[in-house]
Design an enzyme around this catalytic site. Structure first.
Site, PDB file in Angstrom:
ATOM      1  N   SER A  14      33.743  30.604  41.439  1.00 32.37           N
ATOM      2  CA  SER A  14      35.136  31.043  41.543  1.00 32.37           C
ATOM      3  C   SER A  14      36.064  29.998  40.909  1.00 32.37           C
ATOM      4  CB  SER A  14      35.488  31.316  43.007  1.00 32.37           C
ATOM      5  OG  SER A  14      36.766  31.888  43.129  1.00 32.37           O
TER       6      SER A  14
ATOM      7  N   HIS B 102      39.197  38.296  44.126  1.00 30.33           N
ATOM      8  CA  HIS B 102      38.178  38.905  43.256  1.00 30.33           C
ATOM      9  C   HIS B 102      38.085  40.424  43.430  1.00 30.33           C
ATOM     10  CE1 HIS B 102      37.167  34.897  42.110  1.00 30.33           C
ATOM     11  NE2 HIS B 102      36.938  34.571  43.363  1.00 30.33           N
TER      12      HIS B 102
END
Length: 307
Positions: A90, A193
């Site tokens: 991430s 996300h």
């Protein structure tokens, strides 16, 4: 021997974790530079602020990237050699791009500051969140999420998927979890996300458009599908889009195995990715660099001294 460095994502930070790092010569000055670039007081955040304050997305993201780069520099000094490749989970991808010299450290910190603020703003627009799902059959878990209008935001490997979406739907998931699973609510501000983050993608894309990019000088994996990326501009584009698309750390780990990775060093604030590697890459040595005391073991792995 193929040793890679990996960089953790949001949620890996703990109060005061940077305190021992600031005892190293030049570290405080380096962190002060990072603070200016990210527009966050990272010295105070990493040494004085409490858990709630450093959980704030616009603080946590630059804090993690700064810590990763600070500890990575210390590792290179200790080992005298660079790893064969890098990957980030991430927001950790920004640290990985800096380590692979796709981005300058200054641009990585500038972009992570923008990313954190944009994602915090997007999260504030809706009552959403994330929950980790441990165990179960992956296909059954994903089908259950689809039935609840939730999205699989992180495929972490080792039997772990992170679900994201509306808080009410996450509560229903917790009340009736998929067979043979545990559902653990995560202390994050929103459904990262997923489509909830689309406004942040637009903001980050605009900020990244004029940023200088070089092709990586070591192997660089992408969260998008676990493949290697050899174009700096493509790496930035993938990083931007990934804000609103799933993290495929499971595919990264599968690709590590396919490319013969024989060891992993996770940079500060470390622990999460080493834990996943122990389940998803059984038998591959992994060292978590939590404090400067861990540099000797990480350096030994990187240089092959413990082979």
């Amino acid at each position: 021997m193929v040793i890679i460095a990996v960089f953790p994502g949001q949620g890996s930070q703990t109060p005061g974790f940077l305190t021992p790092w600031l005892e190293r010569e030049g570290a405080r000055e380096r962190l002060e530079q990072f603070s200016e670039q990210a527009q966050v007081d990272l010295v105070a955040a990493g040494t004085e602020w409490d858990a709630d304050r450093i959980r704030d997305t616009k603080v946590a993201q630059p804090l993690i990237v700064a810590a990763s780069l600070l500890s990575y520099e210390a590792l290179l000094d200790a080992a005298g050699v660079a790893p064969a490749g890098v990957a980030g989970h991430s927001v950790g991808e920004l640290a990985a791009l800096a380590a692979a010299h796709v981005l300058s450290d200054a641009d990585a910190l500038r972009l992570v500051g923008i990313r954190g603020r944009a994602m915090a703003e997007a999260a504030a627009a809706a009552d959403s969140g994330m929950s980790a799902i441990i165990g179960g059959d992956q296909d059954e878990v994903v089908a259950r999420l689809a039935a609840l209008d939730l999205a699989p935001a992180n495929y972490n490997g080792g039997g772990q998927i992170v679900a994201a979406g509306a808080l009410g739907d996450l509560a229903e998931l917790a009340a009736e979890p998929p067979h043979a699973t545990r559902v653990i609510p995560l202390q994050v501000a929103g459904a990262f996300h997923t489509h909830y983050m689309a406004p942040a993608v637009d903001t980050l894309r605009t900020a990244a458009a004029g940023t200088a990019a070089s092709d990586p000088d070591i192997s660089l994996w992408t969260n998008s599908d676990g493949t290697l990326v050899d174009s700096g501009r493509a790496a930035i584009d993938l990083l931007v889009a990934q804000v609103a698309s799933p993290v495929r750390w499971d595919l990264c780990m599968a690709s590590f195995a396919d490319h013969g990775v024989t060891g992993i060093v996770e940079l500060a604030p470390a622990g999460t990715l080493v834990g996943l590697a122990k389940r998803g890459l059984r038998g591959v040595p992994a060292v978590a660099v939590k404090t400067p005391d861990d540099l000797a073991a990480a350096s030994a792995l990187l240089t092959g001294e413990n082979a």
